[in-house]
Design an enzyme around this catalytic site. Structure first.
Site, short mmCIF file in Angstrom:
data_model
loop_
_atom_site.label_atom_id
_atom_site.label_comp_id
_atom_site.label_asym_id
_atom_site.label_seq_id
_atom_site.Cartn_x
_atom_site.Cartn_y
_atom_site.Cartn_z
N ARG A 183 40.49 3.96 39.82
CA ARG A 183 41.17 2.53 39.90
C ARG A 183 42.74 3.04 40.18
NH1 ARG A 183 44.24 0.84 35.74
NH2 ARG A 183 43.01 1.68 34.06
N HIS A 200 45.24 -1.93 35.66
CA HIS A 200 44.03 -2.61 35.38
C HIS A 200 44.19 -4.04 35.58
CE1 HIS A 200 40.29 -3.31 33.15
NE2 HIS A 200 40.84 -4.23 32.39
N TYR A 243 50.03 5.95 30.69
CA TYR A 243 48.72 6.67 30.35
C TYR A 243 48.09 7.87 31.35
CZ TYR A 243 46.06 2.59 31.86
OH TYR A 243 45.51 1.65 32.65
#
Length: 229
Positions: free
Chosen positions: A128, A132, A141
């Site tokens: 990805r 998100h 993160y």
């Protein structure tokens, strides 16, 4: 896809059962993320597909991250594809950034299912590249270098390079395609913007053939409110 994570897999299994009962040469295909593959809905769908030999193909889009949870913390399974083994399904892990490999895997899975050989789980290993959702900030993160490296494996870039190496695609053709796409998107956006606002009762009129009593009461309340507004 379905907003409640994993439920689409059960819907697909139900559709696959209907195809089998009707003797239709059709296949139900569902997609789910790496995190979603930990949901009970996913495993239940695989179980029934294996037990009833259903024409179901489940594609796990392994992005490496289920929002902020890394693949390494998501499951102890060596691969996500192998989650279908216990259900008796054929399993395959594919480079999800290789469009040709993915097409070949899907062709194989669909042919198997249509000929009564049962369902299949395909794990598409990809990444990805963006956040998100609009509420997510993936910089919290994962490292900038990790994302930069992933861009080198981006599927459209790879396909473009491959086609150009075969002299099957040129920069001029790409520029023309982009211009065509821009015009198409602009036309669709303008068509939407020019669409007249729907009346308040429209949200009730196209949901049920026979409107339940509680929603009929809400519809009447909404109409009364609209008249007073």
């Amino acid at each position: 896809w379905c907003v409640p994570i994993g439920t689409q897999c059960l819907h697909a299994a139900g559709a696959a059962l209907a195809f089998k009962i009707r003797k239709e040469p059709r296949v139900a295909v569902c997609t789910i993320g790496d995190g979603g593959s930990s949901k009970a809905d996913f495993n239940s769908a695989l179980n029934v597909a294996g037990a009833m030999n259903l024409p179901l193909v489940a594609v796990i889009v392994n992005n490496g991250w289920a929002i902020s949870v890394p693949r390494t913390a998501q499951t102890g399974a060596k691969t996500l594809a192998q989650k279908g083994i216990a259900a008796g399904l054929e399993c395959l892990q594919v480079d999800g950034n290789d469009l040709i490999a993915m097409r070949a895997a899907m062709d194989h899975a669909l042919k198997r299912a249509r000929h009564g050989h049962g369902g299949m789980v395909i794990e598409a290993v990809t990444y990805r590249l963006s956040d998100h959702t609009t509420a997510d900030d993936a910089r919290r993160y994962r490292s900038e270098q990790e994302v930069k490296d992933a861009w080198e494996r981006e599927p459209l870039r790879r396909m473009k390079a491959y086609l150009k190496s075969l002299n099957a695609w040129t920069d001029d053709e790409e520029a023309a395609l982009k211009e065509q796409c821009i015009k198409y998107v602009d036309a669709e956006v303008n068509a939407y913007l020019e669409t007249r606002a729907q009346p308040i009762e429209a949200m009730f009129d196209y949901t049920y053939a026979d409107l339940p009593a509680d929603l009929a009461a809400q519809r009447n309340e909404a109409l009364d409110w609209e008249k007073r507004a």
